[in-house]
Scaffold this active site. Sequence first.
Site, PDB file in Angstrom:
ATOM      1  N   TYR A 104       0.830  -1.202   0.000  1.00  0.00           N
ATOM      2  CA  TYR A 104       0.000   0.000   0.000  1.00  0.00           C
ATOM      3  C   TYR A 104       0.866   1.254   0.000  1.00  0.00           C
ATOM      4  CZ  TYR A 104      -4.072  -2.833   1.375  1.00  0.00           C
ATOM      5  OH  TYR A 104      -5.082  -3.749   1.413  1.00  0.00           O
ATOM      6  N   TYR A 143      -0.124 -10.185   0.290  1.00  0.00           N
ATOM      7  CA  TYR A 143       0.950  -9.662   1.147  1.00  0.00           C
ATOM      8  C   TYR A 143       0.889 -10.329   2.528  1.00  0.00           C
ATOM      9  CZ  TYR A 143      -2.869  -6.627   2.808  1.00  0.00           C
ATOM     10  OH  TYR A 143      -4.066  -6.148   3.293  1.00  0.00           O
ATOM     11  N   ARG A 153      -2.549 -12.226   3.179  1.00  0.00           N
ATOM     12  CA  ARG A 153      -3.883 -11.799   2.750  1.00  0.00           C
ATOM     13  C   ARG A 153      -4.097 -12.153   1.292  1.00  0.00           C
ATOM     14  NH1 ARG A 153      -7.496  -8.445   4.164  1.00  0.00           N
ATOM     15  NH2 ARG A 153      -8.628 -10.337   3.650  1.00  0.00           N
ATOM     16  N   HIS A 156      -7.211  -8.615  -2.821  1.00  0.00           N
ATOM     17  CA  HIS A 156      -8.496  -8.022  -2.482  1.00  0.00           C
ATOM     18  C   HIS A 156      -8.477  -6.520  -2.723  1.00  0.00           C
ATOM     19  CE1 HIS A 156      -6.127  -7.469   1.204  1.00  0.00           C
ATOM     20  NE2 HIS A 156      -6.905  -6.427   1.465  1.00  0.00           N
ATOM     21  N   HIS A 158     -10.554  -3.019  -1.251  1.00  0.00           N
ATOM     22  CA  HIS A 158     -11.463  -2.448  -0.268  1.00  0.00           C
ATOM     23  C   HIS A 158     -12.442  -1.506  -0.971  1.00  0.00           C
ATOM     24  CE1 HIS A 158      -8.982  -3.722   3.235  1.00  0.00           C
ATOM     25  NE2 HIS A 158      -7.987  -3.556   2.376  1.00  0.00           N
TER      26      HIS A 158
END
Length: 233
Positions: A104, A143, A153, A156, A158
Site C-alpha cells: 500500500y 501480502y 492476505r 483483495h 477495499h
Amino acid sequence: MSTFKPRDWGSHAPFIAPGYKSTILRGPTRAPLAIKSGLTEGAGPRFAPASVRKLDFDLTKNGITNGEPLGERIVVHGKVMDTDGRPQPDILVEVWQANAAGRYVHKVDQHDAPLDPNFRGSGRCMTDANGNYVFYTIKPGAYPWGNHFNAWRPNHIHLSLFGPGFATRLVTQMYFPGDPLLELDPIFLGTEDAAARERLISKFSIEKTEEGFALGYQFDIVLRGRNATPMEN
C-alpha cells in the site's frame, strides 16, 4: 423518509473473531443496542457527480508520474442495490488497495515489496441512474500481515459505499475467484455463513473484458437486508 429492514447479522462477520487477532482487542464485548431509525439515518449523506474528478475512476491513470503502472489491468463492474434489490443511483463508491506487488501507499506499510511510482492505489466513482458503477485498476498482489505464522492476505480490493442514508453505509472487501489463500484467511472466513462469503467474491466476466486491455470482473453490492454484502468490521 426511507425505512430500512433490520440487518441480517448472520451474514456479517462477528465483531470478535478469534482467528483475526486484532478483533479480540478492538471488538465490543456487549451486544449492540437497537436504535430506531430517525431522520438523520434516512436522509443522507448524498453526493453529487461533481464529487468525482475526471480520472478518479481509473486507478491505472490517476497516479501516473512517469509511465504506466506495473501489473495486470482489470476493469470492475457492478450494480449497487438496496435491501429489496432495487438499483441505487448516485452512490459514492470509494476504493483502495495494494499494488501489484502487494504494498500500500501508506507509511505504516513496511512490507518488503516495491512501491510503484505510477500507482497510488485509491480512487472513487459514482453509480449511474441504474445503480451501475465501474472502475479500472491493477489487480492487487497478496501480502504478509503477521496475524499468525506464514499469514498472507488474499488479493483483495477495499470498497466504501455511502448509501442513501447512514443506515446503508457499507465498508467491505472484494476478492477474486479461485484464490487459494481464501480458505486460509481469517478475515474472509470470519463471515461464517458460506453463502454470504460467496457474495464477497467477484465473478470473472469475459463479456466485461476489454480486448487487449483489461480483464473484467463483476461485483454486485447489496447495502442491507437478507442478501446484504458482508461488512468489514
